[in-house]
Enzyme design. Structure first.
Site, PDB file in Angstrom:
ATOM      1  N   ASP A 197       0.789  -1.225   0.000  1.00  0.00           N
ATOM      2  CA  ASP A 197       0.000   0.000   0.000  1.00  0.00           C
ATOM      3  C   ASP A 197       0.822   1.277   0.000  1.00  0.00           C
ATOM      4  OD1 ASP A 197      -2.481  -1.197  -0.183  1.00  0.00           O
ATOM      5  OD2 ASP A 197      -2.685  -1.459   1.966  1.00  0.00           O
ATOM      6  N   TYR A 232      -9.755  -0.920   2.368  1.00  0.00           N
ATOM      7  CA  TYR A 232      -9.410  -0.952   3.791  1.00  0.00           C
ATOM      8  C   TYR A 232      -9.089   0.431   4.334  1.00  0.00           C
ATOM      9  CZ  TYR A 232      -9.440  -5.776   5.392  1.00  0.00           C
ATOM     10  OH  TYR A 232      -9.841  -7.016   5.829  1.00  0.00           O
TER      11      TYR A 232
END
Length: 693
Positions: free
Chosen positions: A380, A465
């Protein structure tokens, strides 16, 4: 004066008296309502003088703008705003703070030397060259830059191939345009009949890495239903496409394979032909309802508000610029556009215990029987943990009276972007005593300290998320890093019956909650009592020993053993354990973290501990609509160990102590007894506002 006039006069007087009394009693400060609290609402003060925090402060809007102007002038007229750039264009991808060398920073902080030059790191995509590449440039000094130097080879050991570049939003948009305008028209009947597609009711989710070998840029794309206000992640339709988009000209992009319900096809044209011929098994997936299971809209009427955490005598910390100070702790905080939260020059009672504590990477690895999901390995930082730190909501993301701090980023577009309230700082009441004892042997007394901690927080909303990042500083000298995972789970279409359930649980009619792992990597550059540190681990073994008072009997006595841990010596060239370029080329990393570990001596050196905290997530029905933070938390805890002569929290002004015979209800004996008087007022709360939608 006759009696009638007197009675009228008395009646008017009584009415006036009652009216005045009512006004006085109901006015602000009247006895019928509590007064306003005298406490001042915490907010960040502007930085007014040079000093420590400026070394590590994120670049301001003015500094980012100055760097962009300088680079635009130096790199020539061929630059295109990254917000409109095509793969074949030159553009400035990002600008952020270039951290100063540690030696120069410490010379300034500890020995009064001049501050190191304040610099920026710019990443430039050169797509409009015969040999496209990614270049990293250091620009300085700020606020008025006059030089730039190419640090690509120095930082990465060689040039950065163009296929390793992170995705621009324009490339992602061009991929969707290609699907809608070139690929979807090959299967209009299938898409409309099976998915109710009308041109806007499908959305794309990408797998990464983008291929199977170095140099690839081919992405498996899963299609999901797209309804406004509903989490698309819970609505896969079962159709996935492999799009090759390595060519710099989108006209040469092409779908290489199509996956539907466990079978592979050459393209959507073949799928359409099979469907029209009646040879294709399909599962018709209805559009989700706006207020269905994937919606976060409330299902009940509003009720009483949750408890409010307040500071009855005002904040016990201050924020000036990027410097946070409390009666025990001081530190500077930063917010890397890609790596996210970090704190520097962390001092307890004036003594440095850590130079840098920072997030390095956030990894998710998925498993399922569809190509998009089984391919997915998200790193990420490539998407930007700091860049995607959205505004925090008072009273939900942070306590209502938190200090909210704005940040600025310049990534993926030529203009500076404000992230309002992206960082919050607060003192956390933990609802648990940090320590306590009620003595009943010999003398009678009680002593205790309410658990509280200073917290700096941000939340990275990366795709499905949301990661809540906290650095927590406790009054006993402990430093904690923690991360909570929440948001939507990633799902796959459930089409293979029992075999598909090997990869997770059914969380919807045709929806598989895909099994996956979360791993979070932190850098801990600890300077405990100086730069020369040793790292050891202690464990316990049980050894038999004869009882001295009864030699025929044995005891199993615990005994400590000592051995070294695997850490690394700090090196300026090993400042980060991950890279934003790994996501799109995990096969030929230019600087692998494993190379940091080389059996070097760790005795009396400046050491860095690299910590990985992870957990396995097997989604279940209760992860709908969102995964909750409870039970989905990992991190690390650094506690002092023979560093102090005693527990330093004994010096906390919040300690409570009283003895038998004392009146514990007196403020002079027990300051907690003062709280009902201090809080008998209306908290001085700011009006609620939110600017980041």
């Amino acid at each position: 004066m006759n009696l009638k006039v007197v009675l009228v006069f008395l009646a008017l007087s009584l009415i006036t008296i009652f009216a005045l009394a009512y006004v006085l009693l109901t006015s602000r400060g009247g006895s019928s309502l509590p007064p306003r609290c005298p406490s001042v609402f915490p907010h960040a003060q502007p930085w007014t003088h040079p000093g420590q925090s400026q070394l590590f402060a994120d670049l301001s809007r003015e500094e980012l703008t100055a760097v962009m102007s300088f680079l635009t002038q130096k790199l020539g007229p061929d630059l295109v705003d990254a917000a409109q750039a095509r793969p074949s264009d030159n553009c400035i991808f990002s600008v952020e703070l270039q951290l100063p060398p540690k030696a120069a920073a410490l010379a300034h902080l500890d020995r009064g030397g001049p501050p190191p030059a304040r610099e920026a790191l710019a990443i430039v995509f050169f797509g409009g060259q015969p040999q496209p590449n990614v270049t990293e440039l250091v620009v300085g000094p700020l606020p008025q830059p006059s030089y730039m130097r190419d640090v690509t080879v120095q930082r990465h050991g060689g040039p950065l191939p163009y296929h390793r570049r992170p995705m621009l939003a324009t490339e992602s948009a061009q991929m969707w345009t290609h699907l809608k305008e070139v690929e979807f028209p090959k299967a209009p009947v299938f898409l409309a009949s099976v998915f109710n597609y009308n041109g806007s009711t499908l959305a794309a989710l990408h797998a990464t890495p983008r291929g199977l070998r170095s140099g690839d840029r081919a992405t498996w794309i899963a299609l999901h239903h797209n309804i406004s206000g509903v989490g698309i992640f819970l609505h896969p339709v079962g159709l996935e496409l492999l799009l090759d988009h390595r060519a710099l000209d989108p006209a040469h992009w092409a779908v290489q394979q199509v996956f539907y319900l466990g079978h592979y096809y050459a393209d959507l044209g073949q799928l359409e032909w099979e469907f029209k011929a009646g040879r294709l098994d399909v599962v018709r997936v209805p559009l989700p309802l706006p207020d269905g299971a994937s919606s976060l809209r409330s299902r009940v009427s509003p009720g009483p508000l949750p408890p409010l955490e307040i500071s009855p005598q005002g904040s016990r910390y201050s924020v000036q610029g990027h410097l946070v100070e409390s009666f025990l702790w001081t530190f500077a905080f930063g917010h890397g556009a890609f790596s996210g939260m970090r704190i520097f020059d962390v001092r307890f009672k004036g003594e440095r215990v850590a130079y840098e504590v920072s997030v390095q990477e956030c990894v998710s690895v998925y498993g399922a029987d569809s190509p998009k999901t089984m391919m997915t390995r998200y790193l990420d930082s490539s998407y930007g943990l700091g860049r995607h730190s959205r505004g925090l909501v008072r009273g939900v993301d942070c306590p209502y009276q938190s200090t909210m701090v704005d940040t600025h980023v310049l990534v993926g577009q030529g203009a500076v972007q404000l992230l309002p309230g992206a960082v919050c700082i607060f003192e956390e009441a933990q609802g648990l005593p940090l320590r306590r004892h009620h003595n009943q042997l010999q003398s009678h007394f009680y002593g205790g300290l309410a658990g509280s901690a200073l917290v700096v927080r941000s939340v990275s909303s990366v795709g499905n998320y949301d990661y809540i990042w906290d650095f927590v500083l406790h009054p006993n000298g402990a430093l904690e890093g923690r991360v909570h995972a929440t948001g939507y789970i990633n799902t796959a279409f459930l089409s293979q019956g029992e075999e598909s359930l090997l990869f997770g649980n059914r969380v919807g009619e045709q929806v598989l909650g895909a099994v996956h792992t979360h791993a979070f990597h932190f850098k801990l550059d600890l300077d405990v009592a100086g730069l020369k540190n040793w790292v050891v681990a202690e464990d316990v073994v049980f050894k038999p020993v004869a009882a001295p008072w009864s030699l025929e009997h044995q005891l199993q006595r615990p005994q400590l053993t000592r051995y070294q841990l695997v850490v690394t010596r700090r090196k300026e060239e090993e400042s980060q354990s991950s890279s934003i370029y790994y996501q799109n080329d995990i096969w030929t990393a230019t600087a692998a973290f494993a190379d940091f570990i080389n059996n070097e001596t760790l005795l009396g050196e400046d050491l860095v501990a690299w910590v990985t905290a992870s957990f396995l997530h097997i989604p279940h029905a209760e992860d709908v609509p969102n995964t909750v933070t409870l039970g989905n938390r990992v991190g690390f805890l650094l506690r002092p160990y023979n560093f102090f002569d005693e527990d330093p929290s004994i010096f906390s002004p919040g300690s409570v102590y009283f003895e038998k015979g004392q009146d514990a209800g007196l403020c002079s004996v027990n300051h907690v007894a003062c709280i009902p008087h201090l809080t008998a007022c209306v908290p001085d709360l700011p009006p609620f506002s939110y600017q980041d939608l």
